[in-house]
Design an enzyme around this catalytic site. Structure first.
Site, PDB file in Angstrom:
ATOM      1  N   LYS A 169       0.284  -1.585  -0.007  1.00 47.42           N
ATOM      2  CA  LYS A 169       0.191  -0.142   0.275  1.00 47.42           C
ATOM      3  C   LYS A 169       1.225   1.596   0.422  1.00 47.42           C
ATOM      4  CE  LYS A 169      -1.371   3.061   3.164  1.00 47.42           C
ATOM      5  NZ  LYS A 169      -1.494   4.017   2.074  1.00 47.42           N
ATOM      6  N   GLU A 244       9.741   1.581  10.985  1.00 47.23           N
ATOM      7  CA  GLU A 244      11.079   3.078  10.748  1.00 47.23           C
ATOM      8  C   GLU A 244       9.899   3.806  10.392  1.00 47.23           C
ATOM      9  OE1 GLU A 244      12.550   5.355   9.004  1.00 47.23           O
ATOM     10  OE2 GLU A 244      12.393   4.873   6.878  1.00 47.23           O
ATOM     11  N   CYS A 278      12.915  11.130   6.557  1.00 46.10           N
ATOM     12  CA  CYS A 278      12.912  11.163   8.396  1.00 46.10           C
ATOM     13  C   CYS A 278      14.489  11.240   9.040  1.00 46.10           C
ATOM     14  CB  CYS A 278      12.834  10.077   8.225  1.00 46.10           C
ATOM     15  SG  CYS A 278      13.284   8.542   7.179  1.00 46.10           S
ATOM     16  N   GLU A 378       9.381  16.243  15.054  1.00 47.44           N
ATOM     17  CA  GLU A 378      10.050  15.909  13.523  1.00 47.44           C
ATOM     18  C   GLU A 378       8.966  17.623  12.776  1.00 47.44           C
ATOM     19  OE1 GLU A 378      11.123  12.296  10.335  1.00 47.44           O
ATOM     20  OE2 GLU A 378       9.087  12.507  11.806  1.00 47.44           O
TER      21      GLU A 378
END
Length: 471
Positions: A169, A244, A278, A378
């Site tokens: 997906k 992750e 990231c 973040e």
């Protein structure tokens, strides 16, 4: 306008049962360039059924057969490198350096896994036990928009090497890129059902995969919040998971660093993929003794960076992927000012001369302490924080004072000193002096940056289960 109205199940492009559509945009112009018809739970069931049916033969395939599949996939993706680059530039707005890395990286991920497979022993002997590494079962991959090709290809390569089948997906925001890549993968001629691709929203298709009784393994790349939701859903059937997730990477400049060499590398780590990464080194840890010098050099270097449409090869920072992401980054720039941080360069609104497109002025804050939200959360855009430190021990304390632990960077003229610093950093990877990516080394995070590892033998074993036969 492109219309993406098919998903890929059991070796064929088919219309999804889902009726919902999502718009697709060029982030550099804000113009709609297409629509994608999204799959639903029924499409997930069909894709999983196809993968389950193909699993028996795939799990019994030989190492040579899997290596041949991986080489075919590499050749099929590499053959359309130009098409893949063009659509990535249009739909995602990635600048030339990132596109130049991403497309070859996606293709070569199949060769890297073939190389891993050549030397991997699926059968071992421990005392009077024979150990066999067996595929864990049908796998699902859920991937984000910030490196669409790389995430899909790496996860699929690992599944193929392990002898398992997969339902993928991808992000619905990357549907045109996914369509071209799926055409490549189809051209490789793998057996039907070995891989299946269903476009859809995370709360529909992603949630259905996370809870599906016939999915044994999930490999997810994305936000920590979504990873937590996947882990919770997967726990009901004790699925194996690789997550992750996010990061807030320390970018440590030691006091002996040659700033003329280091500053471009520091910005390269912080602004990689237009800051939508990231692994971005968004916390610049600077020695107090050289703070003024670092401020000056960073400000001048950022002022020289070109922001704009990626059709210009001189552009190093492209747009944010969407209006939502642009709004998020702008809100953090405002927050930094409200928290009392000082702007060295950049700030809110679009860069001068760019009236359209989701562009952000590359921004660096100083006067930041590690308790501020802009230092802890973040942001996922070209916004960096300079945090001063007194000595190496203090730098290490700040570096580890985070819920994340994905990647870290250390810059020093003394490699031995940099390695000593690296030993104390709580992160899955530490990059010293801008060292290049190593595709066979494990990648993944400590703490809330994830669970498990990808790439090479470590990634392969995350799709395998050991079985012991004693005799």
């Amino acid at each position: 306008m492109r219309t993406i109205d098919a998903i890929y199940i059991n070796g064929s492009f088919v219309h999804p049962h889902g009726r919902e559509e999502a718009p697709l945009f060029n982030p550099a112009t804000e113009e709609q360039i297409g629509t994608v018809r999204l799959g639903n739970e029924q499409d997930v069931d069909k894709a999983v059924s196809a993968a389950k049916a193909a699993f028996t033969s795939q799990s019994q395939s030989s190492k040579a057969e899997r290596i041949a599949m991986l080489h075919s996939l590499h050749d099929a993706v590499a053959a359309r490198a130009s098409d893949l680059s063009d659509v990535m530039r249009e739909e995602y707005g990635a600048p030339a350096p990132f596109v130049g890395f991403s497309v070859p990286h996606a293709a070569t991920s199949f060769l890297q896994m073939a190389k891993t497979l050549e030397n991997y022993e699926f059968r071992r002997r421990i005392g009077h036990a024979e150990i066999e590494m067996r595929p864990a079962g049908v796998a699902a991959a859920i991937t984000p928009w910030n490196s669409n090709y790389g995430f899909i290809c790496n996860k699929l390569a690992t599944a193929i090497a392990a002898g398992t089948t997969m339902v993928i997906k991808p992000s619905e925001m990357s549907a045109i890129q996914t369509q071209i890549l799926t055409e490549c993968l189809h051209a490789a001629g793998l057996p039907n059902g070995v891989f299946n691709i269903v476009n859809g929203y995370g709360h529909v298709v992603g949630a259905a995969l996370s809870a599906h009784r016939d999915i044994a393994k999930i490999s997810f790349t994305g936000s920590t919040a979504t990873g937590q939701a996947i882990l919770q859903a997967a726990s009901a059937t004790l699925k194996r998971v690789t997550l992750e997730l996010g990061g807030k990477s320390p970018n440590i400049v030691l006091d002996d660093a040659d700033l003329d060499v280091v500053i471009p590398q520091v910005l390269g780590a912080g602004f990689a993929n237009s800051g939508q990464a990231c692994i971005a080194g968004t916390r610049i840890l600077a020695p107090e003794s050289r703070l003024a010098e670092i401020h000056d050099k960073l400000g001048k270097a950022v002022a020289a960076l070109k922001v704009g449409d990626a059709i210009d090869p001189a552009v190093s920072i492209g747009p944010m992927v969407s209006q939502k992401q642009w709004d998020r980054v702008q809100s953090y720039i405002r927050l930094g000012q409200e928290e009392g941080a000082r702007l060295i360069v950049g700030g809110g609104s679009r860069p001068e001369g760019l009236d359209r497109g989701w562009f952000v002025r590359p921004t660096i804050f100083s006067g930041v302490n590690n308790d501020m939200r802009i230092a802890r959360e973040e942001i996922f855009g070209p916004v960096l924080c300079i945090i001063p430190y007194r000595d190496d021990a203090h730098a290490l304390e700040i570096a580890n004072d985070t819920v994340y632990g994905l990647q870290a960077y250390v810059f020093s003229s003394d490699v031995s000193r940099a390695k000593r610093m690296a030993e104390g950093i709580e992160a899955g990877r530490v990059v010293i002096n801008g060292a290049p990516h190593e595709p066979l080394a494990p990648f993944g995070g400590f703490k809330q940056s994830g669970i498990g590892r990808e790439f090479g033998a470590y990634g392969l074993e995350s799709f395998l289960e050991p079985r012991a036969v004693l005799s």
